[in-house]
Design an enzyme around this catalytic site. Structure first.
Site, mmCIF file in Angstrom:
data_model
loop_
_atom_site.group_PDB
_atom_site.id
_atom_site.type_symbol
_atom_site.label_atom_id
_atom_site.label_comp_id
_atom_site.label_asym_id
_atom_site.label_seq_id
_atom_site.Cartn_x
_atom_site.Cartn_y
_atom_site.Cartn_z
ATOM 1 C CD GLU A 145 -1.458 -0.270 3.582
ATOM 2 O OE1 GLU A 145 -2.261 0.637 3.787
ATOM 3 O OE2 GLU A 145 -1.500 -1.356 4.188
ATOM 4 C CB CYS A 176 3.519 7.698 2.503
ATOM 5 S SG CYS A 176 4.027 6.570 3.805
ATOM 6 C CB CYS A 210 7.305 -4.807 8.969
ATOM 7 S SG CYS A 210 8.620 -3.879 9.763
ATOM 8 C CB CYS A 241 6.471 -1.377 16.174
ATOM 9 S SG CYS A 241 8.172 -0.989 15.723
ATOM 10 C CB CYS A 265 3.277 -0.724 13.632
ATOM 11 S SG CYS A 265 3.449 -0.413 11.884
ATOM 12 N N GLY A 299 7.066 -1.658 6.208
ATOM 13 C CA GLY A 299 8.437 -2.158 6.087
ATOM 14 C C GLY A 299 9.454 -1.262 6.759
ATOM 15 C CD GLU A 300 13.665 0.111 9.582
ATOM 16 O OE1 GLU A 300 12.755 0.630 10.246
ATOM 17 O OE2 GLU A 300 14.618 0.770 9.123
ATOM 18 C CB SER A 339 10.468 6.750 8.630
ATOM 19 O OG SER A 339 10.125 6.563 9.979
ATOM 20 C CB SER A 361 10.166 5.203 14.708
ATOM 21 O OG SER A 361 9.822 5.508 13.381
ATOM 22 C CG LEU A 362 13.191 8.110 20.702
ATOM 23 C CD1 LEU A 362 14.322 7.113 20.597
ATOM 24 C CD2 LEU A 362 13.739 9.508 21.017
ATOM 25 C CG ASN A 405 -3.342 6.866 12.839
ATOM 26 O OD1 ASN A 405 -4.349 7.548 12.731
ATOM 27 N ND2 ASN A 405 -2.207 7.173 12.237
ATOM 28 C CB CYS A 464 1.948 2.054 8.760
ATOM 29 S SG CYS A 464 3.158 3.232 8.418
HETATM 30 N N1 SAH Z 1 9.871 1.008 9.779
HETATM 31 C C1 SAH Z 1 9.991 2.424 9.681
HETATM 32 C C2 SAH Z 1 9.006 3.058 8.711
HETATM 33 C C3 SAH Z 1 7.586 2.588 8.724
HETATM 34 S S1 SAH Z 1 6.509 3.126 10.003
HETATM 35 C C4 SAH Z 1 9.890 3.070 11.035
HETATM 36 O O1 SAH Z 1 9.666 2.359 12.005
HETATM 37 O O2 SAH Z 1 10.117 4.261 11.142
HETATM 38 C C5 SAH Z 1 6.316 4.852 9.789
HETATM 39 C C6 SAH Z 1 6.019 5.590 11.077
HETATM 40 O O3 SAH Z 1 4.677 5.371 11.540
HETATM 41 C C7 SAH Z 1 6.920 5.182 12.217
HETATM 42 O O4 SAH Z 1 7.305 6.312 12.951
HETATM 43 C C8 SAH Z 1 6.004 4.298 13.021
HETATM 44 O O5 SAH Z 1 6.467 4.118 14.309
HETATM 45 C C9 SAH Z 1 4.697 5.044 12.895
HETATM 46 N N2 SAH Z 1 3.516 4.266 13.236
HETATM 47 C C10 SAH Z 1 3.278 2.952 13.073
HETATM 48 N N3 SAH Z 1 2.059 2.624 13.524
HETATM 49 C C11 SAH Z 1 1.496 3.741 13.984
HETATM 50 C C12 SAH Z 1 0.255 4.046 14.589
HETATM 51 N N4 SAH Z 1 -0.678 3.124 14.813
HETATM 52 N N5 SAH Z 1 0.033 5.344 14.930
HETATM 53 C C13 SAH Z 1 0.955 6.299 14.716
HETATM 54 N N6 SAH Z 1 2.149 6.066 14.151
HETATM 55 C C14 SAH Z 1 2.417 4.811 13.797
#
Ligand code: SAH
Length: 342
Positions: A93, A106, A113, A117, A120, A160-161, A192, A215-216, A291, A334
């Site tokens: 997507e 995006c 992935c 996380c 996510c 994905g990462e 990211s 993504s911290l 989200n 995502c």
């Molecule tokens: N793997 C990479 C890029 C994909 S995720 C990464 O981790 O950065 C893109 C961003 O969306 C990341 O900052 C991720 O932590 C965030 N993200 C994922 N799920 C989310 C959610 N439910 N609400 C808000 N941000 C989210």
């Protein structure tokens, strides 16, 4: 014979791959331009090439394409979300957003992935495979053709990462920024990562000039490990060292992403600790109200908590923004659409 994925080749490789064709140089330029500048989906669209040449190309090469399976347009802000089918049963997507400065896309970099996380949707269903450079490009070309717009900005923030698919992402960046192709400036590209430390060092040494988002999401190891398993491999201190190296090498500001999850990471203590961690760094903090994803139980922090969190960071001298929510009526975060399909 396996046919070559033609939209993964750079100019020199394309010239080599076409050596047997004994073509005049301008023909190779034409083919390159059809592939990368115009982004055709089929050899038959290369209308200034003689038909027999097109037929031969079809025999020796393939152009990887996406088929639009679902398209959703937000009634609120015009954001468009696509679910594409690649090969049979494989879905990817991407999202196109309209800003004052133009269109931004995006894109996804992997099918699924590995990072897991907890908040996510991309983690649902696990990892299938890396996307090739041509597949990442075709996410863009398919949307451009469908919407009939020029896309000027790219964020590698879909499923994905990207730093777990370094080689293909690097090739994608080379092709998408090429002057003879889409010619998108590195300054208009953000990547990211959840924090693959060795790859951040590698990327820093390449000095590409793109924007790195990290993504911290939590300032304490114990808390971060609870939602982001990658933290068990590289702790926050190691990640911060890598980020400092990145800013020193590239003089580019890092954007730290921080998803605000109610009752999890939005306390005063978290804000103070985050401020200490980032003190003096060339950076910016982007707060994202998390989200809601159907498959997990996290809920977004309320406006009041976000405001107090932001105030603390600002009081401590950090630059902070709160991400504007786009496409909230169309599952635009995502992996949500793909998770639904699977
Ligand atoms: N793997 C990479 C890029 C994909 S995720 C990464 O981790 O950065 C893109 C961003 O969306 C990341 O900052 C991720 O932590 C965030 N993200 C994922 N799920 C989310 C959610 N439910 N609400 C808000 N941000 C989210």
């Amino acid at each position: 014979m396996i046919s070559t994925d033609i939209r993964s080749l750079n100019y020199n490789e394309l010239s080599e791959a076409l050596e047997g064709y004994s073509l005049a140089k301008f023909r190779i330029g034409q083919i390159y331009s059809w592939l990368y500048e115009k982004g055709v989906l089929d050899f038959d669209e290369m209308t200034n090439l003689p038909k027999p040449l097109r037929e031969n190309l079809k025999k020796d090469f393939t152009i990887k394409n996406c088929r639009i399976d679902v398209k959703q347009k937000s009634k609120i802000d015009g954001t468009v979300k696509y679910l594409y089918e690649l090969d049979e049963g494989e879905y990817v997507e991407c999202v196109v957003m309209k800003y004052k400065y133009g269109y931004s896309i995006c894109i996804s970099t992997q099918l699924g992935c590995k990072m897991g996380c907890k908040f996510c949707a991309s983690a649902i269903g696990g990892f299938k495979r890396n996307l090739t450079a041509s597949e990442m490009l075709s996410e863009i070309y398919t949307a451009m053709h469908d919407l009939d717009v020029r896309i000027s900005h790219i964020v590698l923030m879909g499923t994905g990462e990207p730093l777990d698919n370094y080689v293909n992402v690097r090739r994608f960046l080379e092709l998408v920024t090429d002057e003879k192709g889409l010619n998108i400036s590195m300054r208009h590209i953000s990547l990211s990562t959840c924090g693959i430390v060795p790859a951040i060092y590698k990327l820093a040494d390449e000095k590409l000039g793109l924007t790195l988002s990290v993504s911290l999401h939590a300032p304490f190891d114990e808390l971060r490990s609870r939602t982001m398993p990658v933290n068990d491999k590289w702790h926050i201190a190691e990640l911060m060292e890598a980020c400092k190296y990145y800013t020193e090498k590239t003089s580019r500001r890092i954007s730290f992403e921080y998803a605000m999850i109610s009752g999890v990471n939005d306390s005063r203590e978290c804000a103070e600790r985050l401020s200490e961690l980032l003190k003096g760094m060339l950076c910016h903090v982007n707060l994202i109200p998390v989200n809601n994803v159907r498959e997990n139980s996290f809920t977004k922090s309320n406006d009041k908590s976000i405001k107090s969190f932001m105030d603390i960071l600002e009081k401590n001298g950090l630059t902070v923004t709160v991400r504007r929510t786009l496409g909230s009526d169309i599952d635009a975060s995502c992996g949500q659409l793909r998770a639904k399909k699977l």
